[in-house]
Design a protein around this motif. Structure first.
Motif, PDB file in Angstrom:
ATOM      1  N   GLU A  88       0.807  -1.215   0.000  1.00 22.40           N
ATOM      2  CA  GLU A  88       0.000   0.000   0.000  1.00 22.40           C
ATOM      3  C   GLU A  88       0.844   1.270   0.000  1.00 22.40           C
ATOM      4  O   GLU A  88       0.336   2.360  -0.264  1.00 22.40           O
ATOM      5  CB  GLU A  88      -0.946   0.004   1.212  1.00 22.40           C
ATOM      6  CG  GLU A  88      -0.301   0.325   2.560  1.00 22.40           C
ATOM      7  CD  GLU A  88       0.499  -0.833   3.153  1.00 22.40           C
ATOM      8  OE1 GLU A  88       1.086  -0.655   4.237  1.00 22.40           O
ATOM      9  OE2 GLU A  88       0.536  -1.916   2.541  1.00 22.40           O
ATOM     10  N   MET A  89       2.167   1.131   0.281  1.00 23.95           N
ATOM     11  CA  MET A  89       2.956   2.360   0.368  1.00 23.95           C
ATOM     12  C   MET A  89       4.413   2.215  -0.066  1.00 23.95           C
ATOM     13  O   MET A  89       5.035   3.205  -0.448  1.00 23.95           O
ATOM     14  CB  MET A  89       2.927   2.903   1.804  1.00 23.95           C
ATOM     15  CG  MET A  89       3.523   1.973   2.830  1.00 23.95           C
ATOM     16  SD  MET A  89       3.476   2.706   4.481  1.00 23.95           S
ATOM     17  CE  MET A  89       4.256   1.395   5.437  1.00 23.95           C
ATOM     18  N   ASP A  90       4.985   1.021  -0.019  1.00 24.31           N
ATOM     19  CA  ASP A  90       6.406   0.872  -0.344  1.00 24.31           C
ATOM     20  C   ASP A  90       6.601   0.445  -1.794  1.00 24.31           C
ATOM     21  O   ASP A  90       5.910  -0.453  -2.289  1.00 24.31           O
ATOM     22  CB  ASP A  90       7.067  -0.155   0.578  1.00 24.31           C
ATOM     23  CG  ASP A  90       7.589   0.487   1.851  1.00 24.31           C
ATOM     24  OD1 ASP A  90       7.566   1.731   1.927  1.00 24.31           O
ATOM     25  OD2 ASP A  90       8.019  -0.236   2.760  1.00 24.31           O
ATOM     26  N   THR A  91       7.560   1.080  -2.455  1.00 23.38           N
ATOM     27  CA  THR A  91       7.855   0.752  -3.847  1.00 23.38           C
ATOM     28  C   THR A  91       9.361   0.706  -4.064  1.00 23.38           C
ATOM     29  O   THR A  91      10.140   1.207  -3.258  1.00 23.38           O
ATOM     30  CB  THR A  91       7.261   1.808  -4.806  1.00 23.38           C
ATOM     31  OG1 THR A  91       7.818   3.099  -4.512  1.00 23.38           O
ATOM     32  CG2 THR A  91       5.754   1.877  -4.677  1.00 23.38           C
ATOM     33  N   CYS A  92       9.749   0.090  -5.165  1.00 21.55           N
ATOM     34  CA  CYS A  92      11.150   0.090  -5.577  1.00 21.55           C
ATOM     35  C   CYS A  92      11.190   0.374  -7.077  1.00 21.55           C
ATOM     36  O   CYS A  92      10.141   0.552  -7.706  1.00 21.55           O
ATOM     37  CB  CYS A  92      11.832  -1.233  -5.238  1.00 21.55           C
ATOM     38  SG  CYS A  92      11.140  -2.675  -6.069  1.00 21.55           S
ATOM     39  N   ILE A  93      12.378   0.402  -7.654  1.00 25.94           N
ATOM     40  CA  ILE A  93      12.466   0.861  -9.035  1.00 25.94           C
ATOM     41  C   ILE A  93      13.614   0.191  -9.782  1.00 25.94           C
ATOM     42  O   ILE A  93      14.643  -0.151  -9.193  1.00 25.94           O
ATOM     43  CB  ILE A  93      12.644   2.395  -9.072  1.00 25.94           C
ATOM     44  CG1 ILE A  93      12.424   2.948 -10.469  1.00 25.94           C
ATOM     45  CG2 ILE A  93      14.014   2.806  -8.542  1.00 25.94           C
ATOM     46  CD1 ILE A  93      12.283   4.455 -10.503  1.00 25.94           C
ATOM     47  N   LEU A 103      19.058  -1.465 -10.182  1.00 26.76           N
ATOM     48  CA  LEU A 103      17.957  -1.936  -9.348  1.00 26.76           C
ATOM     49  C   LEU A 103      18.072  -1.255  -7.995  1.00 26.76           C
ATOM     50  O   LEU A 103      19.070  -1.413  -7.298  1.00 26.76           O
ATOM     51  CB  LEU A 103      18.026  -3.458  -9.177  1.00 26.76           C
ATOM     52  CG  LEU A 103      17.116  -4.062  -8.095  1.00 26.76           C
ATOM     53  CD1 LEU A 103      15.643  -3.852  -8.443  1.00 26.76           C
ATOM     54  CD2 LEU A 103      17.421  -5.540  -7.901  1.00 26.76           C
ATOM     55  N   ASN A 104      17.058  -0.490  -7.638  1.00 30.47           N
ATOM     56  CA  ASN A 104      17.047   0.212  -6.354  1.00 30.47           C
ATOM     57  C   ASN A 104      15.847  -0.283  -5.551  1.00 30.47           C
ATOM     58  O   ASN A 104      14.709   0.084  -5.839  1.00 30.47           O
ATOM     59  CB  ASN A 104      16.964   1.723  -6.585  1.00 30.47           C
ATOM     60  CG  ASN A 104      17.138   2.508  -5.298  1.00 30.47           C
ATOM     61  OD1 ASN A 104      17.002   1.966  -4.212  1.00 30.47           O
ATOM     62  ND2 ASN A 104      17.431   3.787  -5.420  1.00 30.47           N
ATOM     63  N   THR A 105      16.106  -1.121  -4.561  1.00 30.97           N
ATOM     64  CA  THR A 105      15.010  -1.678  -3.761  1.00 30.97           C
ATOM     65  C   THR A 105      14.606  -0.757  -2.622  1.00 30.97           C
ATOM     66  O   THR A 105      13.666  -1.054  -1.891  1.00 30.97           O
ATOM     67  CB  THR A 105      15.392  -3.051  -3.179  1.00 30.97           C
ATOM     68  OG1 THR A 105      16.468  -2.893  -2.241  1.00 30.97           O
ATOM     69  CG2 THR A 105      15.816  -4.008  -4.280  1.00 30.97           C
ATOM     70  N   VAL A 106      15.305   0.354  -2.459  1.00 30.55           N
ATOM     71  CA  VAL A 106      15.063   1.314  -1.377  1.00 30.55           C
ATOM     72  C   VAL A 106      14.980   0.531  -0.068  1.00 30.55           C
ATOM     73  O   VAL A 106      15.896  -0.219   0.248  1.00 30.55           O
ATOM     74  CB  VAL A 106      13.798   2.165  -1.645  1.00 30.55           C
ATOM     75  CG1 VAL A 106      13.824   3.432  -0.796  1.00 30.55           C
ATOM     76  CG2 VAL A 106      13.710   2.555  -3.116  1.00 30.55           C
ATOM     77  N   ASP A 107      13.883   0.672   0.693  1.00 27.79           N
ATOM     78  CA  ASP A 107      13.777  -0.087   1.939  1.00 27.79           C
ATOM     79  C   ASP A 107      12.628  -1.093   1.890  1.00 27.79           C
ATOM     80  O   ASP A 107      12.034  -1.424   2.916  1.00 27.79           O
ATOM     81  CB  ASP A 107      13.615   0.846   3.140  1.00 27.79           C
ATOM     82  CG  ASP A 107      12.408   1.767   3.000  1.00 27.79           C
ATOM     83  OD1 ASP A 107      11.784   1.756   1.921  1.00 27.79           O
ATOM     84  OD2 ASP A 107      12.101   2.491   3.957  1.00 27.79           O
ATOM     85  N   CYS A 108      12.308  -1.579   0.693  1.00 31.41           N
ATOM     86  CA  CYS A 108      11.278  -2.613   0.580  1.00 31.41           C
ATOM     87  C   CYS A 108      11.710  -3.874   1.328  1.00 31.41           C
ATOM     88  O   CYS A 108      12.874  -4.272   1.268  1.00 31.41           O
ATOM     89  CB  CYS A 108      11.032  -2.967  -0.886  1.00 31.41           C
ATOM     90  SG  CYS A 108      10.073  -1.740  -1.790  1.00 31.41           S
ATOM     91  N   THR A 109      10.765  -4.494   2.003  1.00 31.66           N
ATOM     92  CA  THR A 109      11.062  -5.722   2.734  1.00 31.66           C
ATOM     93  C   THR A 109      11.187  -6.913   1.790  1.00 31.66           C
ATOM     94  O   THR A 109      12.105  -7.724   1.909  1.00 31.66           O
ATOM     95  CB  THR A 109       9.953  -5.992   3.771  1.00 31.66           C
ATOM     96  OG1 THR A 109       9.841  -4.846   4.621  1.00 31.66           O
ATOM     97  CG2 THR A 109      10.297  -7.209   4.612  1.00 31.66           C
ATOM     98  N   ARG A 110      10.261  -7.009   0.849  1.00 32.47           N
ATOM     99  CA  ARG A 110      10.317  -8.054  -0.179  1.00 32.47           C
ATOM    100  C   ARG A 110       9.880  -7.440  -1.508  1.00 32.47           C
ATOM    101  O   ARG A 110       8.726  -7.569  -1.929  1.00 32.47           O
ATOM    102  CB  ARG A 110       9.435  -9.243   0.204  1.00 32.47           C
ATOM    103  CG  ARG A 110       9.546 -10.431  -0.754  1.00 32.47           C
ATOM    104  CD  ARG A 110       8.852 -11.663  -0.192  1.00 32.47           C
ATOM    105  NE  ARG A 110       8.641 -12.689  -1.189  1.00 32.47           N
ATOM    106  CZ  ARG A 110       9.568 -13.525  -1.643  1.00 32.47           C
ATOM    107  NH1 ARG A 110      10.796 -13.431  -1.167  1.00 32.47           N
ATOM    108  NH2 ARG A 110       9.286 -14.439  -2.546  1.00 32.47           N
ATOM    109  N   PRO A 111      10.799  -6.750  -2.177  1.00 33.29           N
ATOM    110  CA  PRO A 111      10.446  -6.013  -3.394  1.00 33.29           C
ATOM    111  C   PRO A 111       9.943  -6.920  -4.510  1.00 33.29           C
ATOM    112  O   PRO A 111      10.516  -7.967  -4.784  1.00 33.29           O
ATOM    113  CB  PRO A 111      11.764  -5.331  -3.782  1.00 33.29           C
ATOM    114  CG  PRO A 111      12.835  -6.119  -3.090  1.00 33.29           C
ATOM    115  CD  PRO A 111      12.217  -6.625  -1.834  1.00 33.29           C
ATOM    116  N   ASN A 112       8.840  -6.489  -5.113  1.00 32.08           N
ATOM    117  CA  ASN A 112       8.244  -7.182  -6.258  1.00 32.08           C
ATOM    118  C   ASN A 112       8.043  -8.674  -5.993  1.00 32.08           C
ATOM    119  O   ASN A 112       8.226  -9.503  -6.883  1.00 32.08           O
ATOM    120  CB  ASN A 112       9.094  -6.987  -7.520  1.00 32.08           C
ATOM    121  CG  ASN A 112       8.302  -7.274  -8.786  1.00 32.08           C
ATOM    122  OD1 ASN A 112       7.117  -6.959  -8.883  1.00 32.08           O
ATOM    123  ND2 ASN A 112       8.954  -7.889  -9.768  1.00 32.08           N
TER     124      ASN A 112
END
Length: 295
Positions: A88-93, A103-112
């Protein structure tokens, strides 16, 4: 992760922690209110309080997840992806330029949902842990000092085990831990700052080098520069990294607290704080915190 073009011929990648800073948004709206900003189509709108904040940004573009977005008249494209744990709020790019991919996962816990590209040129992620505020702000019952210290120690250890495994599995050419440089700066947060121990980027990179020697690691510092083109040509090139002057501060050490404290003091008079049962209802509704790395 948010992306923004700030001037002709340039395209900047701005971590969400930066662009959500009120002074940053206020300054940006004063100088370039029409700057193109791209955000993922999260169920919780990214700029849902924008009008009340008196920040005027007129070119916000909400884009679907998992679809390449081409930047006009360039060889650049990007794709925003959602997080499995906090969709609902966390994204990566993922950013691609002339076949080179970041690949920038920022602080996602389990990106994509764990589906990520391997062998990218540069992978960037968080490293420290401790951003949620749990369990430092909890007290009573099981939340003794020893329980909290043990929980924090185990949570940081799990993160330090998980990140090297993820990096090793994806095999990026270069890895950079960059999200997590935050400080609980206000004097009233001293207890949280002392309790909320965090992982160290250099220690994480050392673990990655041990488990995957073929991956180049880089710990960014204020004023440092990584020339990705040179580093990809030869990881051992001394001129691919420019370090900051000796003695450069890693963390910010001066703050304008009033800007934020004044707003918090105004919020204390909100209706919800007048009724104890409402506060209890909120926490029942929110539910107990569960660490995404817990078994």
């Amino acid at each position: 992760m948010r992306m923004s073009t700030q001037k002709a011929g340039s395209f900047e990648i701005i971590p969400e922690k930066c662009i959500f800073s009120y002074p940053t948004l206020k300054s940006l709206s004063a100088t370039r209110p029409d700057v193109p900003i791209y955000v993922g189509d999260t169920s919780r709108p990214v700029f849902w309080m924008l009008e009340k904040s008196q920040v005027q940004l007129t070119n916000i573009n909400v884009v679907p997840f998992g679809i390449w977005q081409n930047v006009s008249k360039t060889h650049l494209r990007f794709m925003i992806l959602k997080d499995e744990v906090h969709p609902e709020m966390d994204t990566c790019i993922i950013v691609e330029y002339k076949g080179h991919m970041i690949l920038n996962t920022v602080d996602c816990t389990r990106p994509n949902y764990g589906r990520l590209p391997d062998n990218v040129d540069l992978m960037m992620s968080d490293f420290a842990g401790g951003a949620s505020g749990f369990p430092m702000t909890f007290s009573g019952g099981k939340y003794t000092e020893s329980w909290k210290a043990n929980f924090i120690k185990n949570a940081r250890k799990k993160l330090m085990n998980y990140k090297p495994q993820l990096v090793k599995s994806l095999q990026p050419k270069i890895y950079c831990p960059f999200v997590s440089y935050f400080v609980e700066a206000h004097p009233s947060d001293r207890y949280i700052k002392e309790t909320n121990t965090k992982n160290n980027a250099d220690e994480l990179n050392a673990l990655i080098k041990k488990s995957a020697p073929g991956i180049t690691t880089w710990t960014p510092k204020p004023g440092a520069v990584l020339d990705l083109a040179l580093a990809l040509m030869s990881p051992s090139r001394y001129d691919s990294i420019t370090d900051p002057p000796s003695g450069t501060n890693i963390y910010k050490d001066s703050w304008d607290f009033d800007l934020y404290v004044d707003e918090l003091n105004k919020a204390i008079t909100a209706e919800i704080f007048k009724h104890k049962s409402w506060i209890q209802f909120y926490y029942i509704w929110a539910g107990p915190y569960k660490s995404p790395h817990s078994s």
